[in-house]
Write a protein that holds these residues in place. Structure first.
Motif, PDB file in Angstrom:
ATOM      1  N   LEU A 126      32.029   8.215 -33.701  1.00 10.49           N
ATOM      2  CA  LEU A 126      30.979   8.437 -32.710  1.00 10.49           C
ATOM      3  C   LEU A 126      30.403   9.842 -32.815  1.00 10.49           C
ATOM      4  O   LEU A 126      29.872  10.377 -31.848  1.00 10.49           O
ATOM      5  CB  LEU A 126      31.556   8.213 -31.294  1.00 10.49           C
ATOM      6  CG  LEU A 126      32.016   6.792 -30.962  1.00 10.49           C
ATOM      7  CD1 LEU A 126      32.687   6.745 -29.594  1.00 10.49           C
ATOM      8  CD2 LEU A 126      30.842   5.814 -30.999  1.00 10.49           C
ATOM      9  N   LYS A 127      30.451  10.407 -34.028  1.00 15.61           N
ATOM     10  CA  LYS A 127      29.997  11.786 -34.217  1.00 15.61           C
ATOM     11  C   LYS A 127      29.225  11.914 -35.505  1.00 15.61           C
ATOM     12  O   LYS A 127      29.532  11.258 -36.507  1.00 15.61           O
ATOM     13  CB  LYS A 127      31.221  12.724 -34.223  1.00 15.61           C
ATOM     14  CG  LYS A 127      30.868  14.195 -34.362  1.00 15.61           C
ATOM     15  CD  LYS A 127      32.087  15.076 -34.104  1.00 15.61           C
ATOM     16  CE  LYS A 127      33.098  14.948 -35.224  1.00 15.61           C
ATOM     17  NZ  LYS A 127      34.203  15.931 -35.083  1.00 15.61           N
ATOM     18  N   GLN A 180      28.226  14.517 -30.575  1.00 10.09           N
ATOM     19  CA  GLN A 180      29.401  13.703 -30.256  1.00 10.09           C
ATOM     20  C   GLN A 180      29.073  12.814 -29.064  1.00 10.09           C
ATOM     21  O   GLN A 180      28.619  13.294 -28.029  1.00 10.09           O
ATOM     22  CB  GLN A 180      30.587  14.602 -29.895  1.00 10.09           C
ATOM     23  CG  GLN A 180      31.817  13.849 -29.408  1.00 10.09           C
ATOM     24  CD  GLN A 180      32.533  13.111 -30.523  1.00 10.09           C
ATOM     25  OE1 GLN A 180      32.938  13.719 -31.515  1.00 10.09           O
ATOM     26  NE2 GLN A 180      32.680  11.803 -30.370  1.00 10.09           N
ATOM     27  N   PHE A 181      29.302  11.513 -29.212  1.00 14.00           N
ATOM     28  CA  PHE A 181      29.020  10.559 -28.133  1.00 14.00           C
ATOM     29  C   PHE A 181      30.332  10.092 -27.521  1.00 14.00           C
ATOM     30  O   PHE A 181      31.321   9.880 -28.212  1.00 14.00           O
ATOM     31  CB  PHE A 181      28.186   9.392 -28.677  1.00 14.00           C
ATOM     32  CG  PHE A 181      26.898   9.860 -29.298  1.00 14.00           C
ATOM     33  CD1 PHE A 181      25.809  10.171 -28.504  1.00 14.00           C
ATOM     34  CD2 PHE A 181      26.801  10.044 -30.673  1.00 14.00           C
ATOM     35  CE1 PHE A 181      24.623  10.647 -29.067  1.00 14.00           C
ATOM     36  CE2 PHE A 181      25.623  10.514 -31.253  1.00 14.00           C
ATOM     37  CZ  PHE A 181      24.530  10.823 -30.444  1.00 14.00           C
ATOM     38  N   LYS A 182      30.337   9.961 -26.201  1.00 14.69           N
ATOM     39  CA  LYS A 182      31.580   9.709 -25.463  1.00 14.69           C
ATOM     40  C   LYS A 182      32.202   8.367 -25.806  1.00 14.69           C
ATOM     41  O   LYS A 182      33.419   8.252 -25.979  1.00 14.69           O
ATOM     42  CB  LYS A 182      31.308   9.784 -23.957  1.00 14.69           C
ATOM     43  CG  LYS A 182      30.945  11.166 -23.450  1.00 14.69           C
ATOM     44  CD  LYS A 182      30.736  11.169 -21.950  1.00 14.69           C
ATOM     45  CE  LYS A 182      29.499  10.378 -21.552  1.00 14.69           C
ATOM     46  NZ  LYS A 182      29.207  10.459 -20.103  1.00 14.69           N
ATOM     47  N   ASP A 183      31.370   7.346 -25.853  1.00 10.81           N
ATOM     48  CA  ASP A 183      31.854   5.988 -26.092  1.00 10.81           C
ATOM     49  C   ASP A 183      30.671   5.145 -26.531  1.00 10.81           C
ATOM     50  O   ASP A 183      29.543   5.650 -26.702  1.00 10.81           O
ATOM     51  CB  ASP A 183      32.520   5.405 -24.839  1.00 10.81           C
ATOM     52  CG  ASP A 183      31.652   5.530 -23.591  1.00 10.81           C
ATOM     53  OD1 ASP A 183      30.400   5.593 -23.713  1.00 10.81           O
ATOM     54  OD2 ASP A 183      32.204   5.555 -22.474  1.00 10.81           O
ATOM     55  N   LYS A 201      29.059   2.859 -24.923  1.00 11.63           N
ATOM     56  CA  LYS A 201      28.039   2.786 -23.867  1.00 11.63           C
ATOM     57  C   LYS A 201      27.097   3.981 -23.958  1.00 11.63           C
ATOM     58  O   LYS A 201      25.864   3.829 -23.871  1.00 11.63           O
ATOM     59  CB  LYS A 201      28.732   2.739 -22.503  1.00 11.63           C
ATOM     60  CG  LYS A 201      27.816   2.449 -21.340  1.00 11.63           C
ATOM     61  CD  LYS A 201      28.575   2.500 -20.008  1.00 11.63           C
ATOM     62  CE  LYS A 201      29.637   1.430 -19.914  1.00 11.63           C
ATOM     63  NZ  LYS A 201      30.291   1.396 -18.576  1.00 11.63           N
ATOM     64  N   ASP A 202      27.658   5.143 -24.139  1.00 12.86           N
ATOM     65  CA  ASP A 202      26.871   6.369 -24.274  1.00 12.86           C
ATOM     66  C   ASP A 202      26.016   6.328 -25.540  1.00 12.86           C
ATOM     67  O   ASP A 202      24.833   6.699 -25.525  1.00 12.86           O
ATOM     68  CB  ASP A 202      27.813   7.573 -24.311  1.00 12.86           C
ATOM     69  CG  ASP A 202      27.091   8.904 -24.360  1.00 12.86           C
ATOM     70  OD1 ASP A 202      26.125   9.086 -23.591  1.00 12.86           O
ATOM     71  OD2 ASP A 202      27.488   9.762 -25.168  1.00 12.86           O
ATOM     72  N   LYS A 234      21.854   6.421 -25.702  1.00 14.99           N
ATOM     73  CA  LYS A 234      21.163   7.527 -26.349  1.00 14.99           C
ATOM     74  C   LYS A 234      20.347   7.058 -27.562  1.00 14.99           C
ATOM     75  O   LYS A 234      19.399   7.730 -27.980  1.00 14.99           O
ATOM     76  CB  LYS A 234      22.186   8.573 -26.773  1.00 14.99           C
ATOM     77  CG  LYS A 234      22.981   9.144 -25.582  1.00 14.99           C
ATOM     78  CD  LYS A 234      22.590  10.511 -25.256  1.00 14.99           C
ATOM     79  CE  LYS A 234      23.374  11.242 -24.195  1.00 14.99           C
ATOM     80  NZ  LYS A 234      23.975  10.508 -23.106  1.00 14.99           N
ATOM     81  N   GLU A 269      18.782  14.244 -30.484  1.00 10.27           N
ATOM     82  CA  GLU A 269      19.950  13.479 -30.028  1.00 10.27           C
ATOM     83  C   GLU A 269      19.709  11.979 -30.202  1.00 10.27           C
ATOM     84  O   GLU A 269      20.632  11.237 -30.561  1.00 10.27           O
ATOM     85  CB  GLU A 269      20.264  13.803 -28.572  1.00 10.27           C
ATOM     86  CG  GLU A 269      21.568  13.170 -28.104  1.00 10.27           C
ATOM     87  CD  GLU A 269      21.933  13.505 -26.672  1.00 10.27           C
ATOM     88  OE1 GLU A 269      23.136  13.491 -26.355  1.00 10.27           O
ATOM     89  OE2 GLU A 269      21.010  13.759 -25.857  1.00 10.27           O
TER      90      GLU A 269
END
Length: 454
Positions: free
Chosen positions: A3-4, A13-16, A18-19, A23, A43
């Motif tokens: 996720l990065k 870096q994305f949290k999960d 869903k994020d 985005k 982003e």
């Protein structure tokens, strides 16, 4: 699951998941209102780059809402064709997108693989597509559906005739109905939005529209778009309804705010089959639109386009006759301007078609949104090129009851003539018999509602 990514020396870096999904979405005011949108163009590009490498198995193994917590998630998961999914589970989202757009991938294959895709997988691929990608991919897919007549044939453009009246006056509704028919509108459905949601009012409108359709032997379907429970009560009292309508959403909580559930919709489907007046087999009509879950505070931090895809996963469980998204109706809180409305309309249409749904669009805008008639005409051209099953039409493009701007009877006729489309075959034959349609276009007599005077 990575996720990065680093782009231009900057690490994102994305949290999960869903994020990441949120985005990677194209700019929508609704996502910004919900606090889930990308903060910068960079982003958004980074999110798309990361999403492109995510596998379909990653998406299934990391559900945005667990199936045991939400009946929409449960239906989407439970309806998945396992053997087809197994063939594709290691594909990346980018590979799925490329496969959908490949010239070798036609109608039959797209409909086959759709059975092994969850709504979130379809949404993910959609996020990586341009507007032209969405038009091209959707144009490959032909979805036929049958109530009293069959619509969706390649080369056709059906229409919903919307003869609304601000007081549900039957004479006024019939006058609008006559005008719409005289322009060749109404093969998808004669669909009336009632002011009064009472059983008596709905029954009266159903009886009047059914009587007119029967008198003139019009090959179409009637429907009054009240709440599903009101329609069911009207049918139980003998109202002649060809199909049952309901607005739906992409989460169980949002559907509860509409006063519906999965078992209730199944009950409605069973009632329509037993007591409805159409031949079928499809007898349900669903309406959707990006932003409804946010309105209901039932979005769970998921972006509005992915939630819209979940609408379609929920809808296909019931094998509806027609589905349409009302794009631009809710307002600028969700789709701020014409660019966002056009993008959402193309996304919704493609995602609906990829779910195997007979997809239509209410191409519209409210007066406080940054869009105008030229913008929705642009979207009308794009959707007609994309093979949309039907478009909703109102008198002069101005709904006198719902107070919003939509496509007019004239707009549908112009789209058909300009892009070489015709009404559905049974309806076109009836129009020719009535002297309204000849040589592949409207006749000189078209537009004269006195055609329906005895």
């Amino acid at each position: 699951m990575n996720l990065k990514t680093t782009i231009g020396g900057e690490t994102f870096q994305f949290k999960d998941l869903k994020d990441l999904f949120a985005k990677a979405n194209e700019e929508k005011s609704g996502d910004r209102l919900a606090g889930v949108a990308a903060e910068t163009v960079q982003e958004r590009i980074a999110a798309k780059a990361v999403l492109s490498d995510i596998t379909l198995a990653d998406i299934r193994n990391n559900p945005l809402i667990e199936a045991d917590q939400d009946e929409v998630s449960f239906i989407i998961e439970n309806d998945l064709n396992e053997p087809i999914y197994e063939q594709m589970k290691n594909w990346s989202v980018a590979e799925l997108r490329e496969y959908m757009l490949d010239n070798k991938t036609g109608d039959r294959e797209l409909k086959r693989i759709s059975q092994g895709l969850t709504s979130e997988m379809i949404a993910a691929a959609t996020k990586l597509m341009s507007n032209l990608d969405l038009v091209h991919a959707a144009s490959k897919i032909e979805i036929l559906s049958t109530c009293n007549i069959t619509i969706g044939q390649r080369g056709t453009l059906a229409s919903r005739l919307q003869p609304n009246h601000p007081t549900d006056n039957v004479e006024g509704m019939i006058a609008s109905l006559k005008e719409g028919l005289s322009y060749g509108i109404g093969d998808a459905v004669v669909g009336i939005n009632p002011v009064d949601d009472s059983v008596e009012s709905v029954k009266r409108l159903l009886e009047a529209s059914h009587e007119f359709i029967e008198e003139w032997k019009i090959p179409t379907q009637n429907c009054v778009l009240a709440h599903v429970t009101t329609q069911m009560k009207a049918i139980e009292k003998g109202a002649p309804a060809d199909m049952i309508f309901q607005s739906i959403a992409g989460t169980e909580k949002a559907n509860r705010s509409f006063g519906i559930s999965a078992p209730l919709l199944q009950e409605a489907a069973d009632l329509a089959k037993k007591f409805g007046t159409s031949a079928g087999p499809e007898r349900l009509y669903f309406e959707t639109g990006q932003g409804s879950e946010l309105s209901a505070e039932a979005h769970y931090g998921i972006d509005q386009m992915t939630l819209e895809a979940r609408n379609y996963g929920f809808a296909r469980h019931y094998n509806p006759y027609i589905v349409n998204t009302v794009v631009g109706f809710i307002g600028p809180e969700y789709l701020y301007n014409s660019k966002q409305v056009i993008r959402a309309g193309l996304e919704d249409h493609f995602m609906g078609k990829m779910h195997g749904l007979p997809m239509g669009v209410d191409i519209c805008y409210t007066n406080h949104i940054r869009a105008d008639q030229n913008d929705i005409e642009d979207l009308g051209v794009l959707l007609t090129a994309a093979g949309v099953n039907f478009i909703i039409a109102t008198p002069m493009g101005d709904d006198c009851m719902l107070n919003y701007q939509s496509m007019s009877y004239h707009d549908i006729a112009t789209l058909r003539q300009t892009l070489g489309k015709s009404p559905s075959p049974e309806f076109a034959a009836w129009l020719e018999k009535m002297g309204i349609w000849e040589n592949g276009r409207l006749s000189e007599r078209a537009g004269d509602p006195t055609i329906f005077s005895r």
